[in-house]
Design an enzyme around this catalytic site. Structure first.
Site, PDB file in Angstrom:
ATOM      1  N   ARG A 135      42.206  20.203  44.648  1.00 18.73           N
ATOM      2  CA  ARG A 135      43.252  19.496  44.037  1.00 18.73           C
ATOM      3  C   ARG A 135      42.844  18.625  42.822  1.00 18.73           C
ATOM      4  NH1 ARG A 135      47.386  17.756  47.240  1.00 18.73           N
ATOM      5  NH2 ARG A 135      47.065  15.643  46.735  1.00 18.73           N
ATOM      6  N   ARG A 148      37.842  18.192  33.991  1.00 25.53           N
ATOM      7  CA  ARG A 148      38.103  18.659  32.575  1.00 25.53           C
ATOM      8  C   ARG A 148      36.981  18.362  31.475  1.00 25.53           C
ATOM      9  NH1 ARG A 148      42.994  15.303  33.689  1.00 25.53           N
ATOM     10  NH2 ARG A 148      44.363  16.695  34.985  1.00 25.53           N
ATOM     11  N   ARG A 202      44.601  12.410  59.906  1.00 27.07           N
ATOM     12  CA  ARG A 202      44.012  11.190  59.412  1.00 27.07           C
ATOM     13  C   ARG A 202      45.152  10.146  59.221  1.00 27.07           C
ATOM     14  NH1 ARG A 202      39.385   9.627  59.779  1.00 27.07           N
ATOM     15  NH2 ARG A 202      39.199   8.579  57.777  1.00 27.07           N
ATOM     16  N   ARG A 206      41.145   2.911  47.986  1.00 24.91           N
ATOM     17  CA  ARG A 206      41.926   2.723  46.686  1.00 24.91           C
ATOM     18  C   ARG A 206      42.773   1.378  46.776  1.00 24.91           C
ATOM     19  NH1 ARG A 206      45.589   8.293  46.303  1.00 24.91           N
ATOM     20  NH2 ARG A 206      46.439   8.021  48.322  1.00 24.91           N
ATOM     21  N   GLU A 249      44.169   0.503  50.584  1.00 23.42           N
ATOM     22  CA  GLU A 249      44.289   1.742  51.426  1.00 23.42           C
ATOM     23  C   GLU A 249      43.202   1.946  52.362  1.00 23.42           C
ATOM     24  OE1 GLU A 249      46.475   5.000  49.626  1.00 23.42           O
ATOM     25  OE2 GLU A 249      45.457   6.317  50.707  1.00 23.42           O
ATOM     26  N   TYR A 277      48.604  20.423  53.631  1.00 21.54           N
ATOM     27  CA  TYR A 277      48.730  19.349  52.775  1.00 21.54           C
ATOM     28  C   TYR A 277      49.491  19.415  51.676  1.00 21.54           C
ATOM     29  CZ  TYR A 277      45.457  15.658  50.421  1.00 21.54           C
ATOM     30  OH  TYR A 277      44.920  14.600  49.807  1.00 21.54           O
ATOM     31  N   ASP A 306      52.479  18.343  49.006  1.00 21.21           N
ATOM     32  CA  ASP A 306      52.882  17.189  48.039  1.00 21.21           C
ATOM     33  C   ASP A 306      54.528  17.496  48.179  1.00 21.21           C
ATOM     34  OD1 ASP A 306      50.991  16.009  46.979  1.00 21.21           O
ATOM     35  OD2 ASP A 306      50.479  17.757  45.397  1.00 21.21           O
TER      36      ASP A 306
HETATM   37  P1  FAD Z   1      57.274  13.315  56.304  1.00 19.40           P
HETATM   38  O1  FAD Z   1      57.641  12.700  54.820  1.00 19.40           O
HETATM   39  O2  FAD Z   1      55.931  13.113  57.122  1.00 19.40           O
HETATM   40  O3  FAD Z   1      58.682  13.173  57.176  1.00 19.40           O
HETATM   41  C1  FAD Z   1      58.348  13.486  58.534  1.00 19.40           C
HETATM   42  C2  FAD Z   1      59.309  12.802  59.428  1.00 19.40           C
HETATM   43  O4  FAD Z   1      59.604  13.046  60.702  1.00 19.40           O
HETATM   44  C3  FAD Z   1      58.841  11.207  59.337  1.00 19.40           C
HETATM   45  O5  FAD Z   1      59.886  10.338  58.865  1.00 19.40           O
HETATM   46  C4  FAD Z   1      58.618  10.969  60.804  1.00 19.40           C
HETATM   47  O6  FAD Z   1      58.961   9.717  61.160  1.00 19.40           O
HETATM   48  C5  FAD Z   1      59.669  11.984  61.518  1.00 19.40           C
HETATM   49  N1  FAD Z   1      59.312  12.562  62.834  1.00 19.40           N
HETATM   50  C6  FAD Z   1      58.218  13.099  63.163  1.00 19.40           C
HETATM   51  N2  FAD Z   1      58.286  13.050  64.549  1.00 19.40           N
HETATM   52  C7  FAD Z   1      59.503  12.975  64.920  1.00 19.40           C
HETATM   53  C8  FAD Z   1      60.051  12.945  66.192  1.00 19.40           C
HETATM   54  N3  FAD Z   1      59.576  13.310  67.450  1.00 19.40           N
HETATM   55  N4  FAD Z   1      61.588  12.438  66.289  1.00 19.40           N
HETATM   56  C9  FAD Z   1      62.305  12.039  64.974  1.00 19.40           C
HETATM   57  N5  FAD Z   1      61.462  11.864  63.929  1.00 19.40           N
HETATM   58  C10 FAD Z   1      60.179  12.523  63.913  1.00 19.40           C
HETATM   59  N6  FAD Z   1      53.156  13.589  47.456  1.00 19.40           N
HETATM   60  C11 FAD Z   1      53.183  14.055  46.075  1.00 19.40           C
HETATM   61  O7  FAD Z   1      54.074  14.736  45.643  1.00 19.40           O
HETATM   62  N7  FAD Z   1      52.810  12.910  45.146  1.00 19.40           N
HETATM   63  C12 FAD Z   1      52.087  11.744  45.656  1.00 19.40           C
HETATM   64  O8  FAD Z   1      51.532  10.886  44.925  1.00 19.40           O
HETATM   65  C13 FAD Z   1      51.869  11.443  47.248  1.00 19.40           C
HETATM   66  N8  FAD Z   1      50.879  10.633  47.520  1.00 19.40           N
HETATM   67  C14 FAD Z   1      50.867  10.591  49.072  1.00 19.40           C
HETATM   68  C15 FAD Z   1      50.177   9.513  49.298  1.00 19.40           C
HETATM   69  C16 FAD Z   1      49.857   9.507  50.810  1.00 19.40           C
HETATM   70  C17 FAD Z   1      49.009   8.169  51.307  1.00 19.40           C
HETATM   71  C18 FAD Z   1      50.441  10.382  51.825  1.00 19.40           C
HETATM   72  C19 FAD Z   1      50.295  10.154  53.101  1.00 19.40           C
HETATM   73  C20 FAD Z   1      51.192  11.532  51.146  1.00 19.40           C
HETATM   74  C21 FAD Z   1      51.476  11.524  49.830  1.00 19.40           C
HETATM   75  N9  FAD Z   1      52.168  12.558  49.535  1.00 19.40           N
HETATM   76  C22 FAD Z   1      52.437  12.782  48.054  1.00 19.40           C
HETATM   77  C23 FAD Z   1      52.568  13.764  50.219  1.00 19.40           C
HETATM   78  C24 FAD Z   1      54.291  13.395  50.596  1.00 19.40           C
HETATM   79  O9  FAD Z   1      54.226  12.138  51.450  1.00 19.40           O
HETATM   80  C25 FAD Z   1      54.652  14.716  51.497  1.00 19.40           C
HETATM   81  O10 FAD Z   1      54.816  15.760  50.758  1.00 19.40           O
HETATM   82  C26 FAD Z   1      56.162  14.695  51.825  1.00 19.40           C
HETATM   83  O11 FAD Z   1      56.158  13.330  52.527  1.00 19.40           O
HETATM   84  C27 FAD Z   1      56.251  15.667  52.975  1.00 19.40           C
HETATM   85  O12 FAD Z   1      57.589  15.422  53.474  1.00 19.40           O
HETATM   86  P2  FAD Z   1      57.783  15.928  54.972  1.00 19.40           P
HETATM   87  O13 FAD Z   1      59.354  15.846  55.291  1.00 19.40           O
HETATM   88  O14 FAD Z   1      57.232  17.285  55.295  1.00 19.40           O
HETATM   89  O15 FAD Z   1      57.078  14.923  55.954  1.00 19.40           O
HETATM   90  N1  UDP Z   2      38.745  12.379  46.152  1.00 12.48           N
HETATM   91  C1  UDP Z   2      37.336  12.028  45.769  1.00 12.48           C
HETATM   92  N2  UDP Z   2      37.289  11.022  45.010  1.00 12.48           N
HETATM   93  C2  UDP Z   2      38.424  10.276  44.391  1.00 12.48           C
HETATM   94  C3  UDP Z   2      39.840  10.884  44.605  1.00 12.48           C
HETATM   95  C4  UDP Z   2      39.938  11.944  45.329  1.00 12.48           C
HETATM   96  O1  UDP Z   2      36.366  12.289  46.411  1.00 12.48           O
HETATM   97  O2  UDP Z   2      38.205   9.405  43.380  1.00 12.48           O
HETATM   98  C5  UDP Z   2      38.700  13.492  46.926  1.00 12.48           C
HETATM   99  C6  UDP Z   2      38.963  13.254  48.409  1.00 12.48           C
HETATM  100  O3  UDP Z   2      38.187  13.863  49.259  1.00 12.48           O
HETATM  101  C7  UDP Z   2      40.342  13.349  48.603  1.00 12.48           C
HETATM  102  C8  UDP Z   2      40.855  14.593  47.710  1.00 12.48           C
HETATM  103  O4  UDP Z   2      39.840  14.403  46.596  1.00 12.48           O
HETATM  104  O5  UDP Z   2      40.816  13.335  49.804  1.00 12.48           O
HETATM  105  C9  UDP Z   2      42.203  14.572  47.295  1.00 12.48           C
HETATM  106  O6  UDP Z   2      42.440  13.288  46.665  1.00 12.48           O
HETATM  107  P1  UDP Z   2      44.056  12.835  46.005  1.00 12.48           P
HETATM  108  O7  UDP Z   2      43.792  11.769  45.288  1.00 12.48           O
HETATM  109  O8  UDP Z   2      44.382  14.173  45.372  1.00 12.48           O
HETATM  110  O9  UDP Z   2      44.889  13.069  47.324  1.00 12.48           O
HETATM  111  P2  UDP Z   2      45.815  12.003  47.931  1.00 12.48           P
HETATM  112  O10 UDP Z   2      45.357  11.139  48.689  1.00 12.48           O
HETATM  113  O11 UDP Z   2      46.744  11.384  46.379  1.00 12.48           O
HETATM  114  O12 UDP Z   2      46.773  12.985  48.538  1.00 12.48           O
END
Ligand code: FAD
Ligand code: UDP
Length: 395
Positions: free
Chosen positions: A179, A183, A257, A288, A311, A359, A361
């Site tokens: 991911r 560059r 995680r 971060r 975080e 994983y 987005d």
């Molecule tokens: P979720 O958003 O996890 O939704 C699942 C829902 O199901 C939750 O609300 C949960 O409470 C509910 N649920 C689970 N079990 C039950 C149950 N038994 N009964 C009722 N409800 C339940 N994506 C990006 O595009 N850009 C980003 O910058 C980005 N940053 C991220 C940073 C972090 C720290 C994390 C963890 C994710 C990030 N993502 C990002 C990914 C993004 O969060 C996910 O793609 C998105 O949330 C997926 O949606 P989902 O509906 O699959 O799951």
């Molecule tokens: N990563 C890393 N160093 C950084 C940023 C990311 O090693 O400064 C690695 C790490 O393994 C991480 C993965 O790249 O889990 C994906 O990072 P990204 O920031 O894309 O994931 P996000 O946590 O935003 O979903």
């Protein structure tokens, strides 16, 4: 809690996957949908809220930046909000110095104290890689070394990855690091998708608009497993929770995680000058720091306060929120067993990041939900078509 009678479809989870499916069923098919959400809010991990003390919108589960190259997903999501033209840049603080992340020509030159041209940097990195390169790279460490060589890997990836995953990088799948682009230019944008931005009205408005339409009933603080016996037995269930939980862990527990987020509100206008600064060194336990005001430079923020969030990553126990699938070889094997069970279901579809143990987005979750609706949910509801196949979220 409202009555559960009369629903032919129940969506478990109100993240992007569940909300998109529910919205499409309600608006395109005109059928009532019950959405069960165990958290006290809608939106899943993309949920955001305005902090009462500082007035700053923050993303409770870490910064979420929207980016996609899929025009259908972009068109769909903009039905619920206008987007800013924010383009994400990230930085890393390493050995007392600041670098741009992802690794680009500036990172390489700063790190090696050089002023390489793109061609020189390429040749230099190829020589770096040549020292340790393992072929074919089938784990995160080998993959990273095959892209940037050991010294950059040790400085920017190894420590961050160990903190993020607490798993030997040699046990992690190479996709995680794929991911992160490398560059040989000064392009320092984090993402290279065609479309990128942040919802001007906040993520919470997107979910409010998606779910506040006739035919949708949302139940918050409602765990599917607690109310399962009360649900109509002939309804289709679209489940977006963890797949191992659905099957009572019968093929084993999948590794996830989780994150702990520590919020602080410093009395200053700007703490770090950017939305995200990574800390790849092992001297800090956090990975971060997010500073949310920088995600919305178009907003009039107050000048005496800011909001930051550190975080910390750790293994998820059973009662923790699962965020990132770890995906060791054992996990993958177990997941395949769960997937086989899910594919044999006749009245249940598993989807989303937790359901598919991938994983994803946000744009991938939305894209997969749109496909799931048209390929499987609508045919099942309208033509009694059997559930077949899956919807590849990455395609
Ligand atoms: P979720 O958003 O996890 O939704 C699942 C829902 O199901 C939750 O609300 C949960 O409470 C509910 N649920 C689970 N079990 C039950 C149950 N038994 N009964 C009722 N409800 C339940 N994506 C990006 O595009 N850009 C980003 O910058 C980005 N940053 C991220 C940073 C972090 C720290 C994390 C963890 C994710 C990030 N993502 C990002 C990914 C993004 O969060 C996910 O793609 C998105 O949330 C997926 O949606 P989902 O509906 O699959 O799951
Ligand atoms: N990563 C890393 N160093 C950084 C940023 C990311 O090693 O400064 C690695 C790490 O393994 C991480 C993965 O790249 O889990 C994906 O990072 P990204 O920031 O894309 O994931 P996000 O946590 O935003 O979903």
């Amino acid at each position: 809690m409202g009555s559960f009678d009369g629903f032919r479809i129940i969506v478990v989870g109100s993240g992007f996957f569940g909300s998109v499916v529910a919205h499409c069923v309600a608006t395109q098919l005109g059928l009532p949908v019950l959405v069960l959400e165990k958290r006290p809010h809608i939106g899943g991990n993309a949920h955001s809220e305005v902090d009462a003390e500082t007035g700053i919108e923050y993303h409770r589960y870490g910064s979420h930046i929207f980016h996609t190259s899929n025009p259908h997903v972009w068109e769909f999501v903009r039905r619920f909000s206008d987007f800013s033209n924010y383009r994400h840049r990230a930085f890393a603080r390493q050995g007392g110095r600041m670098y741009t992340i992802p690794i680009n020509l500036m990172t390489i030159n700063n790190f090696f104290g050089a002023s390489f041209s793109p061609a020189e940097a390429r040749a230099f990195i190829e020589a770096e890689i040549g020292r340790d390169h393992v072929s074919p790279p089938d784990n995160l460490e080998d993959k990273a070394i095959s892209l940037i060589g050991r010294r950059l890997y040790d400085a920017f990836i190894r420590g961050y990855t160990m903190k993020q995953w607490e798993t030997d990088p040699r046990e992690l799948p190479p996709e995680i690091i794929a991911r992160l682009p490398v560059r040989f230019t000064y392009d320092d944008f984090y993402f290279s998708d065609t479309f990128e931005g942040l919802p001007l009205g906040g993520y919470y408005r997107i979910f409010e608009r998606m779910l506040s339409v006739p035919n949708i009933q949302v139940e918050l603080n409602c765990d599917f497993f607690q109310v399962r016996a009360e649900l109509p037995p002939d309804a289709l269930v679209v489940y977006t929770g963890p797949i191992d939980r659905y099957y009572d862990y019968r093929c084993g527990v999948l590794g996830w995680r989780t994150m702990d987020f520590e919020i602080e509100r410093p009395h200053q206008s700007d703490y770090q000058g950017a939305a995200i600064v990574n800390y790849p060194g092992l001297e800090h336990r956090f990975t971060r720091i997010h500073e949310f005001r920088h995600l919305h430079p178009e907003r009039p923020h107050r000048s005496d306060r800011t909001l930051i969030m550190r975080e910390y990553a750790r293994f998820a126990r059973e009662d923790d929120e699962p965020y990132y699938p770890i995906g060791t070889r054992e996990d993958k094997q177990r997941y395949l067993e769960y997937r086989a069970l899910a594919l044999a279901e006749t009245q249940m579809i598993v989807g989303g990041r937790l359901g598919t143990y991938r994983y994803l987005d946000m744009h991938q979750a939305i894209g997969a939900a749109l496909k799931c609706f048209s390929n499987r949910v609508a045919p099942w509801l309208m033509q009694e078509a059997p559930l077949t196949g899956e919807d590849d979220p990455i395609a």
